[in-house]
Design a protein around this motif. Structure first.
Motif, PDB file in Angstrom:
ATOM      1  N   ILE A   1       0.927  -1.212   0.075  1.00 21.44           N
ATOM      2  CA  ILE A   1       0.234   0.177  -0.005  1.00 21.44           C
ATOM      3  C   ILE A   1       0.654   1.038  -0.073  1.00 21.44           C
ATOM      4  O   ILE A   1       0.766   2.343  -0.756  1.00 21.44           O
ATOM      5  N   LYS A   2       2.071   1.271   0.815  1.00 25.32           N
ATOM      6  CA  LYS A   2       2.840   2.214   0.861  1.00 25.32           C
ATOM      7  C   LYS A   2       3.236   2.499  -0.541  1.00 25.32           C
ATOM      8  O   LYS A   2       3.639   3.665  -0.905  1.00 25.32           O
ATOM      9  N   GLU A   3       3.580   1.480  -1.316  1.00 26.04           N
ATOM     10  CA  GLU A   3       4.220   1.701  -2.793  1.00 26.04           C
ATOM     11  C   GLU A   3       3.084   2.131  -3.665  1.00 26.04           C
ATOM     12  O   GLU A   3       3.160   2.192  -4.957  1.00 26.04           O
ATOM     13  N   GLN A   4       1.799   2.151  -3.266  1.00 30.86           N
ATOM     14  CA  GLN A   4       0.421   2.295  -4.085  1.00 30.86           C
ATOM     15  C   GLN A   4       0.279   1.315  -4.827  1.00 30.86           C
ATOM     16  O   GLN A   4      -0.269   1.376  -5.955  1.00 30.86           O
ATOM     17  N   ASP A   5       0.769   0.033  -4.792  1.00 26.31           N
ATOM     18  CA  ASP A   5       0.693  -1.012  -5.580  1.00 26.31           C
ATOM     19  C   ASP A   5      -0.569  -1.924  -4.788  1.00 26.31           C
ATOM     20  O   ASP A   5      -0.314  -2.694  -4.005  1.00 26.31           O
ATOM     21  N   PHE A   6      -1.829  -1.358  -4.964  1.00 23.88           N
ATOM     22  CA  PHE A   6      -2.872  -1.797  -4.218  1.00 23.88           C
ATOM     23  C   PHE A   6      -3.418  -3.279  -4.726  1.00 23.88           C
ATOM     24  O   PHE A   6      -3.720  -3.804  -3.932  1.00 23.88           O
ATOM     25  N   GLU A   7      -3.004  -3.484  -5.905  1.00 21.30           N
ATOM     26  CA  GLU A   7      -3.421  -4.836  -6.414  1.00 21.30           C
ATOM     27  C   GLU A   7      -2.621  -5.938  -5.723  1.00 21.30           C
ATOM     28  O   GLU A   7      -2.758  -6.889  -5.455  1.00 21.30           O
TER      29      GLU A   7
ATOM     30  N   ALA B   1     -13.386  -2.883  -7.323  1.00 25.09           N
ATOM     31  CA  ALA B   1     -13.906  -1.780  -8.314  1.00 25.09           C
ATOM     32  C   ALA B   1     -12.771  -1.747  -9.562  1.00 25.09           C
ATOM     33  O   ALA B   1     -13.325  -1.379 -10.682  1.00 25.09           O
ATOM     34  N   HIS B   2     -11.496  -2.178  -9.482  1.00 32.88           N
ATOM     35  CA  HIS B   2     -10.634  -2.078 -10.665  1.00 32.88           C
ATOM     36  C   HIS B   2      -9.997  -3.532 -11.141  1.00 32.88           C
ATOM     37  O   HIS B   2      -9.774  -3.281 -12.524  1.00 32.88           O
ATOM     38  N   ASN B   3     -10.268  -4.406 -10.559  1.00 31.41           N
ATOM     39  CA  ASN B   3      -9.933  -5.695 -11.244  1.00 31.41           C
ATOM     40  C   ASN B   3     -10.639  -6.078 -12.412  1.00 31.41           C
ATOM     41  O   ASN B   3     -12.130  -6.322 -12.248  1.00 31.41           O
ATOM     42  N   LYS B   4     -10.360  -6.115 -13.620  1.00 31.94           N
ATOM     43  CA  LYS B   4     -11.321  -6.452 -14.782  1.00 31.94           C
ATOM     44  C   LYS B   4     -11.043  -8.034 -15.233  1.00 31.94           C
ATOM     45  O   LYS B   4     -11.659  -8.503 -16.031  1.00 31.94           O
ATOM     46  N   GLU B   5     -10.233  -8.691 -14.482  1.00 28.46           N
ATOM     47  CA  GLU B   5      -9.749  -9.896 -14.901  1.00 28.46           C
ATOM     48  C   GLU B   5     -10.750 -11.035 -14.939  1.00 28.46           C
ATOM     49  O   GLU B   5     -11.546 -10.935 -13.821  1.00 28.46           O
ATOM     50  N   GLU B   6     -11.063 -11.589 -15.853  1.00 25.03           N
ATOM     51  CA  GLU B   6     -12.322 -12.938 -15.813  1.00 25.03           C
ATOM     52  C   GLU B   6     -11.710 -13.771 -14.756  1.00 25.03           C
ATOM     53  O   GLU B   6     -10.566 -14.164 -14.625  1.00 25.03           O
ATOM     54  N   VAL B   7     -12.680 -14.387 -14.259  1.00 22.71           N
ATOM     55  CA  VAL B   7     -12.293 -15.663 -13.091  1.00 22.71           C
ATOM     56  C   VAL B   7     -11.983 -16.548 -14.086  1.00 22.71           C
ATOM     57  O   VAL B   7     -12.594 -17.037 -15.069  1.00 22.71           O
ATOM     58  N   LYS B   8     -10.842 -17.422 -13.518  1.00 23.72           N
ATOM     59  CA  LYS B   8     -10.357 -18.573 -14.423  1.00 23.72           C
ATOM     60  C   LYS B   8     -11.043 -19.755 -14.034  1.00 23.72           C
ATOM     61  O   LYS B   8     -11.131 -19.951 -12.943  1.00 23.72           O
ATOM     62  N   VAL B   9     -11.552 -20.576 -14.974  1.00 22.09           N
ATOM     63  CA  VAL B   9     -12.111 -21.766 -14.533  1.00 22.09           C
ATOM     64  C   VAL B   9     -10.792 -22.706 -14.575  1.00 22.09           C
ATOM     65  O   VAL B   9     -10.439 -23.106 -15.500  1.00 22.09           O
ATOM     66  N   PRO B  10     -10.951 -23.250 -13.107  1.00 20.64           N
ATOM     67  CA  PRO B  10      -9.788 -24.176 -13.142  1.00 20.64           C
ATOM     68  C   PRO B  10      -9.933 -25.815 -13.763  1.00 20.64           C
ATOM     69  O   PRO B  10     -10.976 -26.031 -13.838  1.00 20.64           O
ATOM     70  N   LYS B  11      -9.000 -26.258 -14.090  1.00 20.24           N
ATOM     71  CA  LYS B  11      -8.982 -27.645 -14.656  1.00 20.24           C
ATOM     72  C   LYS B  11      -9.597 -28.379 -13.798  1.00 20.24           C
ATOM     73  O   LYS B  11      -8.991 -28.755 -12.666  1.00 20.24           O
ATOM     74  N   GLN B  12     -10.548 -29.153 -14.038  1.00 19.28           N
ATOM     75  CA  GLN B  12     -11.322 -30.317 -13.275  1.00 19.28           C
ATOM     76  C   GLN B  12     -10.295 -31.653 -13.092  1.00 19.28           C
ATOM     77  O   GLN B  12      -9.503 -31.903 -14.004  1.00 19.28           O
ATOM     78  N   ASN B  13     -10.392 -32.071 -11.826  1.00 18.54           N
ATOM     79  CA  ASN B  13      -9.691 -33.155 -11.607  1.00 18.54           C
ATOM     80  C   ASN B  13     -10.564 -34.362 -11.333  1.00 18.54           C
ATOM     81  O   ASN B  13     -10.368 -35.436 -11.198  1.00 18.54           O
ATOM     82  N   GLY B  14     -12.090 -34.366 -11.632  1.00 23.61           N
ATOM     83  CA  GLY B  14     -12.872 -35.374 -11.805  1.00 23.61           C
ATOM     84  C   GLY B  14     -13.393 -35.939 -10.559  1.00 23.61           C
ATOM     85  O   GLY B  14     -14.442 -36.576 -10.378  1.00 23.61           O
ATOM     86  N   HIS B  15     -12.987 -35.165  -9.220  1.00 20.32           N
ATOM     87  CA  HIS B  15     -13.604 -35.644  -7.996  1.00 20.32           C
ATOM     88  C   HIS B  15     -14.853 -34.786  -7.554  1.00 20.32           C
ATOM     89  O   HIS B  15     -14.830 -33.420  -8.028  1.00 20.32           O
ATOM     90  N   ARG B  16     -15.780 -35.067  -6.866  1.00 18.42           N
ATOM     91  CA  ARG B  16     -16.791 -34.192  -6.705  1.00 18.42           C
ATOM     92  C   ARG B  16     -16.856 -34.118  -4.914  1.00 18.42           C
ATOM     93  O   ARG B  16     -16.845 -35.379  -4.274  1.00 18.42           O
ATOM     94  N   VAL B  17     -17.122 -33.064  -4.377  1.00 17.18           N
ATOM     95  CA  VAL B  17     -17.417 -32.668  -3.082  1.00 17.18           C
ATOM     96  C   VAL B  17     -18.697 -31.983  -3.017  1.00 17.18           C
ATOM     97  O   VAL B  17     -18.875 -31.115  -3.612  1.00 17.18           O
ATOM     98  N   ALA B  18     -19.394 -32.592  -1.884  1.00 17.47           N
ATOM     99  CA  ALA B  18     -20.539 -31.663  -1.584  1.00 17.47           C
ATOM    100  C   ALA B  18     -20.457 -30.801  -0.127  1.00 17.47           C
ATOM    101  O   ALA B  18     -19.635 -31.098   0.844  1.00 17.47           O
TER     102      ALA B  18
END
Ligand SMILES: Cc1cc2nc3c(=O)[nH]c(=O)nc-3n(C[C@H](O)[C@H](O)[C@H](O)COP(=O)(O)OP(=O)(O)OC[C@H]3O[C@@H](n4cnc5c(N)ncnc54)[C@H](O)[C@@H]3O)c2cc1C
Ligand SMILES: Cc1cc2nc3c(=O)[nH]c(=O)nc-3n(C[C@H](O)[C@H](O)[C@H](O)COP(=O)(O)OP(=O)(O)OC[C@H]3O[C@@H](n4cnc5c(N)ncnc54)[C@H](O)[C@@H]3O)c2cc1C
Ligand code: SF4
Ligand code: SF4
Ligand code: FES
Ligand SMILES: [Mg+2]
Lengths: 280, 462
Positions: free
Chosen positions: B67-73, B127-144
């Motif tokens: 934050i001091k460096e103004q690198d908020f991301e 407010a500033h991040n425009k990056e799309e959420v990445k869909v992670p590569k599926q490992n085939g396991h299911r959790v509830a």
């Protein structure tokens, strides 16, 4: 989404709907209920599972139009969808082991009583159904009750159908005539259940009632549905809705049911106005 | 150059006389200049005492240095390594007893405003991040995951990032748990929670609302359907009452009911179909965050007077300091060392007042808190027409009652073997309020995180 696959008016104030909800239909048992929301700003209202079809994946609800939300619900048609539909909630009615039962239903309470009568009949119990309505036009589910009852008594307040009189009188007559019931199951307006219980207490017959206090979540989270039963506080949505009628504090329950009377009347008028405008 | 001011940069807030009647957010957030100025108060201590006070061990000096460096991301990325809900925790963490209590600047003067900085960074990112959420590569396991509160959502997010196909089952019609049904809009805007949930969905997490597990499906049936592990994050939502006469009068609410009507069902808004009582004088019994929230909501609904009734002294109040201060600024009365003994009928079945007794503090009990004892002959009637009981909650018994061999303790809390959250059942993990009893968002989040890690190890080792 929860699609309405069938809508049928049973009488001028009572409507039946079949709703597509396959997971609920897989699990529902008589005595349980669902909670629905008509639209995004809608309130959550509880309605009993009047019937279910596990194959078709549908739940039948039967509701009386008494206020804003039931009015809105009644304006939906086949093909429309409900915003939310959650269930099955509550503890299923205990019907196992009963040999002879009097099922007492009052008004739309008959919709709640019917699946229990049906289940008892399927389990081979002798079922005497006593159903009461204000007048002939309001009679519902007569054929259905007939099909599952060994004896059916219909009472109307004004005598316009069946015999004139109250369900309590009919029940008393049957008991006095020597009918011996393992249990009486009474479902209807609070005042009716109160007097059925008063009667059966005198005769020492176990009586189960289905309570319908004001609910929101239906999962035991808010405590708004609390009742006094045998001096203890119970949450109707998780501990019930069925309770031992001889232990329920009906007077308190009747008081609590009127908590939002003013708001409800206002809301009902607004809703009616809204629909009148649209109809024009 | 370090900023040697003894005081924190003040948080800009809505004026108390205005905000007490609206549901807009109270605290408005730092500007970038204020954030940098506050960041400059941090001494970047080598031994990082503050980190020891954070339940999820956020690298506090490192994010503040950015934050001091103004690198908020950059600051956000550091926080995000340890916390998935910084916009939430920056707002609702009890910082004064956690990270900030350990800050060296607090020895002489006020500690660095770590929570406010965390909130600033999270809001800036949103407010500033425009990056799309990445869909992670599926490992085939299911959790509830059962329950969509902070514990469940965090667990789901962490598992999704590792490639698991996660389904979250939530009983209510909206996901978020206490963050949406309990904590009010003016403290935690619902859009923030909504955004976190949208991110999870974008990552491929299924959020299934209107699903009461234990009724519609049992945990055993979830396994039958092919889920290989289950996380229980069902919270502690069962309200306690005092069991005093008059508690079932009309106008007596549990805090859960009152807050659910207001927050989840939006009863404060024109056009909501859900009713709520608009009372003249509301008495809220209790001294925690929940009590403060209920009192402040009651004020915003238009009450002439709102009173907190608490049986110990203000020093023992478990609520966050900031909430107590805000409540006072908004004109809420505090009746401390006061305990209700009966709620009085107004003659029409509604609340007509509350009979209370005065208390004084006796000897410290096993928890170290001095337990209150009744002052003889101190009975009085508090004028009120609505009472909100906010004296605690415990876990809902539904899951316990419908899951074979799931061990719970005397208080109904699910027993876990260790920090992993493993329960007495193989493949079943639990965390958050369902395990600890009513606690905090950050602890629930931390538990969700550890469980995700443990579930990953379990399924990879299978
Ligand atoms: C377990 C249970 C099962 C029920 N089953 C049926 C049924 O099968 N058929 C049927 O017609 N009715 C049933 N009811 C009652 C039904 O929920 C109410 O009639 C309905 O909520 C009224 O909504 P409204 O907005 O149209 O009327 P309003 O004008 O808002 O209310 C009319 C009256 O209904 C009651 N009521 C209002 N809101 C609620 C609420 N959230 N929960 C419960 N009661 C409320 C109050 O006593 C109120 O005075 C059941 C209630 C419960 C608790
Ligand atoms: C009014 C209020 C104010 C608070 N203020 C603060 C604060 O300022 N700071 C702070 O740190 N903490 C605060 N807390 C505490 C904090 O919110 C909780 O500790 C935290 O939310 C617990 O998270 P959780 O995920 O364990 O459970 P919850 O947030 O309770 O979520 C559990 C979810 O599970 C769902 N669920 C329950 N049973 C089932 C089931 N059978 N099937 C499916 N779903 C189910 C519930 O509907 C709920 O959505 C506050 C709590 C309240 C009530
Ligand atoms: S998560 Fe909470 S305790 Fe940890 S640094 Fe942030 S505000 Fe402090
Ligand atoms: S203890 Fe305080 S001053 Fe030291 S690094 Fe942490 S936040 Fe900065
Ligand atoms: S409806 Fe909320 S606890 Fe029963
Ligand atoms: Mg209504």
């Amino acid at each position: 989404m929860y699609r309405i696959v069938k809508k049928k008016s049973l009488n001028p104030t009572v409507t039946l709907m079949e709703i597509e909800a396959p997971l609920v239909a897989k699990k529902a048992e008589p005595g349980q209920f669902i909670i629905l929301r008509v639209d995004e700003n809608g309130e959550r209202i509880p309605l009993t599972v009047a019937d279910y079809d596990r194959e078709k994946g549908t739940i039948t609800i039967i509701f009386q139009i008494v206020g804003a939300t039931t009015e809105k619900l009644n304006h939906l048609n086949e093909g429309d969808s409900l915003h939310d539909f959650v269930g099955p909630l509550g503890v299923p009615s205990h019907v196992e082991g009963l040999k002879k039962v009097a099922v007492v239903g009052g008004g739309v309470g008959c919709a709640i009583a019917y699946p229990i009568a049906k289940k008892l009949h399927e389990l081979g119990a002798e079922v005497h159904s006593i159903v009461g309505f204000r007048n002939k036009d309001l009679v519902i589910l007569e054929d259905e009750f007939n099909a599952v009852s060994d004896k059916l008594c219909i009472r109307t307040d004004d005598g316009s159908y069946g015999d004139k009189g109250l369900v309590t009188d009919a029940l008393k007559a049957l008991i006095d005539a020597g009918e011996q019931y393992d249990e009486v199951i009474a479902i209807g307006p609070l005042i009716m259940m109160k007097f059925v219980c008063k009667l059966t207490k005198e005769y020492g017959i176990k009586t189960v009632v289905s309570m319908n206090p004001i609910m929101i979540d239906g999962t035991g989270m808010c405590g708004g549905c609390r009742l006094s039963v045998g001096g203890e506080t119970k949450f109707a949505c998780v501990d019930g809705p069925d309770f031992d009628g001889h232990l329920v504090d009906f007077d308190e329950a009747m008081e609590r049911a009127t908590m939002y009377k003013d708001f409800e009347r206002h809301q009902y008028e607004d809703t009616c106005n809204l629909f009148k405008k649209e109809v024009k | 150059m370090a900023n040697m001011s003894l005081k924190k940069n003040e948080m800009p807030v809505q004026d108390p006389s205005v905000r007490r009647r609206n549901f807009e957010e109270v605290a408005l957030g730092y500007t970038p200049e204020q954030a940098v100025d506050e960041a400059n108060r941090c001494l970047n201590c080598k031994n990082k005492p503050c980190v020891g006070g954070c339940p999820v061990a956020i690298d506090i000096p490192a994010f503040i240095a950015k934050i001091k460096e103004q690198d908020f991301e950059g600051a956000y990325q550091i926080i995000h390594k340890s916390s998935s809900l910084p916009a939430v925790c920056g707002r609702v963490c009890p910082q004064e007893t956690q990270c900030e209590s350990k800050c060296v600047r607090g020895i002489k003067g006020e500690p660095v405003a770590i929570g406010r900085l965390e909130r600033f960074v999270a809001d800036w990112h949103m407010a500033h991040n425009k990056e799309e959420v990445k869909v992670p590569k599926q490992n085939g396991h299911r959790v509830a995951v059962i329950g969509a509160g902070p514990a469940g959502l965090t667990c789901a997010g962490d598992l999704a990032k590792r490639g698991y196909k996660v389904s979250v089952f939530e009983a209510l019609h909206t996901a978020g748990g206490v963050l949406v049904y309990g904590i009010p809009q003016f403290r935690l805007p619902k859009e923030i929670v909504g955004k976190e949930i949208d991110n999870l969905k974008a990552m491929g997490v299924d959020i299934e609302t209107n699903m009461v597990i234990g009724r519609i499906e049992s945990i055993d049936e979830l396994f039958d359907q092919g889920f290989e592990a289950v996380f229980i994050g069902t919270g502690a939502g069962l309200p306690r009452f005092m069991n005093i006469p008059g508690e079932n009068l009309k106008g007596v609410y549990s805090a859960n009911e009152f807050l659910t009507r207001v927050n989840l069902m939006k009863a404060y808004k024109e056009g909501s179909d859900t009713p709520i009582q608009h009372s003249r004088h509301v008495a809220v019994v209790g001294g925690g965050n929940v009590a403060m929230d209920a009192a402040r909501c009651a004020m915003r609904l238009g009450a002439e007077k709102v009173s907190i009734v608490y049986r110990r002294s203000e020093k023992e109040m478990p609520a966050r300091l900031e909430e107590v201060e805000h409540a006072k600024e908004e004109g809420i009365d505090f009746h401390v060392l006061t305990n209700p003994v009966e709620i009085v009928n107004d003659g029409n079945g509604f609340v007509g007042g509350m009979k209370c007794v005065k208390m004084e503090l006796g000897e410290p009990d096993e928890s170290g808190r001095r337990s209150p004892v009744v002052v003889e002959g101190s009975e009085f009637i508090l004028d009120c027409d609505c009472v909100v009981m906010s004296i605690g909650t415990s876990p809902n018994p539904l899951i316990k009652n419908t899951t074979k061999n799931l061990e719970v303790n005397r208080r109904g809390c699910i027993v876990t073997q260790d920090d992993s959250g493993l329960t007495s059942r193989e493949g079943v993990y639990a965390g958050g309020d369902a395990v600890t009893g009513a606690a905090t968002v950050i602890l629930a989040m931390g538990a969700g995180k550890s469980a995700a890690q443990a579930i990953d190890e379990y399924l990879q080792g299978k």
